[in-house]
Write a protein that holds these residues in place. Structure first.
Motif, PDB file in Angstrom:
ATOM      1  N   CYS A   1       0.846  -1.191   0.000  1.00 32.46           N
ATOM      2  CA  CYS A   1       0.000   0.000   0.000  1.00 32.46           C
ATOM      3  C   CYS A   1       0.881   1.240   0.000  1.00 32.46           C
ATOM      4  O   CYS A   1       2.112   1.128   0.083  1.00 32.46           O
TER       5      CYS A   1
ATOM      6  N   THR B   1     -11.808  -2.132  12.111  1.00 34.70           N
ATOM      7  CA  THR B   1     -11.141  -1.700  10.877  1.00 34.70           C
ATOM      8  C   THR B   1      -9.995  -0.767  11.291  1.00 34.70           C
ATOM      9  O   THR B   1      -9.916  -0.364  12.446  1.00 34.70           O
TER      10      THR B   1
ATOM     11  N   ASN C   1      -5.651   5.725   4.294  1.00 31.88           N
ATOM     12  CA  ASN C   1      -6.540   4.664   3.810  1.00 31.88           C
ATOM     13  C   ASN C   1      -7.218   4.003   5.004  1.00 31.88           C
ATOM     14  O   ASN C   1      -6.618   3.882   6.069  1.00 31.88           O
TER      15      ASN C   1
ATOM     16  N   TRP D   1      -8.944   0.348   6.123  1.00 37.28           N
ATOM     17  CA  TRP D   1      -8.898  -1.055   5.701  1.00 37.28           C
ATOM     18  C   TRP D   1      -9.788  -1.936   6.576  1.00 37.28           C
ATOM     19  O   TRP D   1      -9.896  -1.716   7.777  1.00 37.28           O
ATOM     20  N   ASP D   2     -10.335  -2.954   5.934  1.00 36.96           N
ATOM     21  CA  ASP D   2     -10.996  -4.048   6.640  1.00 36.96           C
ATOM     22  C   ASP D   2     -10.033  -5.235   6.550  1.00 36.96           C
ATOM     23  O   ASP D   2      -9.971  -5.925   5.532  1.00 36.96           O
TER      24      ASP D   2
ATOM     25  N   ASN E   1     -11.419  -8.951   6.034  1.00 39.28           N
ATOM     26  CA  ASN E   1     -11.912  -9.271   4.684  1.00 39.28           C
ATOM     27  C   ASN E   1     -10.961  -8.821   3.576  1.00 39.28           C
ATOM     28  O   ASN E   1     -11.300  -8.866   2.405  1.00 39.28           O
ATOM     29  N   LYS E   2      -9.770  -8.361   3.994  1.00 37.12           N
ATOM     30  CA  LYS E   2      -8.708  -7.984   3.040  1.00 37.12           C
ATOM     31  C   LYS E   2      -9.184  -6.957   2.003  1.00 37.12           C
ATOM     32  O   LYS E   2      -8.998  -7.129   0.808  1.00 37.12           O
ATOM     33  N   LYS E   3      -9.813  -5.898   2.499  1.00 37.69           N
ATOM     34  CA  LYS E   3     -10.363  -4.888   1.584  1.00 37.69           C
ATOM     35  C   LYS E   3      -9.988  -3.490   2.028  1.00 37.69           C
ATOM     36  O   LYS E   3      -9.946  -3.204   3.227  1.00 37.69           O
ATOM     37  N   ARG E   4      -9.763  -2.614   1.034  1.00 41.40           N
ATOM     38  CA  ARG E   4      -9.662  -1.187   1.364  1.00 41.40           C
ATOM     39  C   ARG E   4     -11.062  -0.603   1.279  1.00 41.40           C
ATOM     40  O   ARG E   4     -11.740  -0.748   0.266  1.00 41.40           O
ATOM     41  N   LEU E   5     -11.482   0.058   2.349  1.00 43.67           N
ATOM     42  CA  LEU E   5     -12.834   0.623   2.390  1.00 43.67           C
ATOM     43  C   LEU E   5     -12.890   1.998   1.745  1.00 43.67           C
ATOM     44  O   LEU E   5     -13.859   2.347   1.088  1.00 43.67           O
TER      45      LEU E   5
ATOM     46  N   PRO F   1     -17.130  -2.389   7.987  1.00 43.74           N
ATOM     47  CA  PRO F   1     -16.938  -3.441   6.981  1.00 43.74           C
ATOM     48  C   PRO F   1     -18.175  -3.582   6.111  1.00 43.74           C
ATOM     49  O   PRO F   1     -19.309  -3.481   6.592  1.00 43.74           O
ATOM     50  N   LYS F   2     -17.950  -3.798   4.822  1.00 46.15           N
ATOM     51  CA  LYS F   2     -19.079  -3.925   3.864  1.00 46.15           C
ATOM     52  C   LYS F   2     -19.709  -5.316   3.962  1.00 46.15           C
ATOM     53  O   LYS F   2     -19.013  -6.289   4.155  1.00 46.15           O
TER      54      LYS F   2
END
Length: 327
Positions: A224, A249, A260, A262-263, A266-270, A326-327
């Protein structure tokens, strides 16, 4: 008129900002420490500097003890306690070298300090006595995080030591960092399942405490705070991490001037906020997760400021669920 999403605090430090932290259970009071030798108390709601204490040397970290007391660690190895109401200060104790990290430990009403002298020390707040000195292998303490009884310490020799406050006779675990380069920041997950750490080489690792091989399979690292232009990739240090206590998060801040969210599970950038003037030096979510403090300044000890270096600034951003949940 609604409240602005982001405000810029008046009276910022004059030199590199080493740390910003919100008060316990408050998004109104914020403290900062700086290489200009100051510890500053802000009332964010009224955008005012309530109190300023001055060291003769750079201050490398600061932490609230309670809403009117804070403790700081300096380059000369001194630990000081400040009282905002009485405008007084006292020396808690000292290390043989610079105090890089300070944390208040609610569980034992103590202060934990981590130093370049390769030790962490636990101090009794009331008596201002050192109640324990703990060697950190062979490395200077670069970053430290405390969550209830758990302590993680990241050292200059790329080791991570995991301690339990209930039994400080020996560390629980000693691990090699899964990041190849120098650690910048380490923080424990609010749910205490693991920790997140970042390095000078644009990477973040998500780690788990449980040594069970099945749990360890879940750990991962990701790139990142990088920028690619004309097939040239510029890699920036990831200087700061802060957790959202409600959602687990976390925010990262880099020398690219970006923040940034991050979640990690779940390995995601929110989301990513707008680019700030200069490097993100420190980040801190308020306890309820509603507000994020963002300190922007060049990091002198590692970087050469550009000819047109921007002045240090502290922003306070009111975040929403879309950015942090988290989504």
């Amino acid at each position: 008129m609604g409240r602005p999403t982001e405000i810029k605090l008046n009276n910022p430090p004059a030199d590199v900002i080493s740390s910003v932290k919100f008060g316990p259970d408050s998004n109104q009071y914020l403290i900062s420490s700086s290489w200009d030798g100051t510890v500053r108390f802000y009332d964010v709601v009224n955008n005012s500097l309530r109190q300023k204490f001055v060291h003769d040397v750079p201050v490398l970290d600061v932490a609230f003890v309670d809403i009117v007391h804070a403790v700081s660690g300096s380059l000369e190895g001194q630990l000081k306690l400040f009282d905002v109401n009485t405008h007084t200060e006292s020396v808690v104790g000292s290390h043989d070298m610079a105090v890089r990290c300070v944390e208040y430990v609610d569980k034992v009403n103590g202060i934990l300090s981590g130093s370049w002298d390769k030790t962490i020390k636990l101090w009794d707040v009331r008596d201002k006595q050192c109640v324990g000195t703990y060697e950190q292998s062979n490395g200077k303490v670069y970053s430290m995080s405390v969550k209830e009884e758990k302590i993680v310490v990241a050292t200059s020799d790329r080791k991570v030591l995991i301690w339990d406050l209930r039994n400080m006779a020996q560390y629980m675990m000693k691990r090699e960092s899964s990041l190849k380069y120098q650690t910048r920041s380490i923080r424990i997950y609010p749910n205490k399942e693991g920790y997140v750490m970042s390095s000078i080489e644009g990477r973040v690792a998500v780690e788990y405490f449980d040594p069970d091989p099945e749990v360890q399979k879940k750990k991962f690292a990701f790139k990142c705070h990088r920028n690619k232009e004309d097939n040239m990739e510029t890699i920036y240090p990831v200087n700061a991490i802060s957790f959202h206590n409600v959602y687990n998060t976390f925010a990262t801040g880099g020398s690219d001037g970006f923040v940034n969210i991050w979640d990690g599970f779940n390995k995601k950038r929110l989301c990513q906020f707008h680019q700030y003037d200069t490097s993100i030096a420190s980040l801190h979510f308020s306890n309820d997760g509603s507000t994020l403090a963002i300190a922007c300044s060049y990091l002198d000890e590692f970087e050469t400021p550009p000819p047109t270096a921007h002045d240090p600034t502290i922003y306070v951003r009111y975040v929403n669920d879309q950015e942090t949940k988290p989504k």
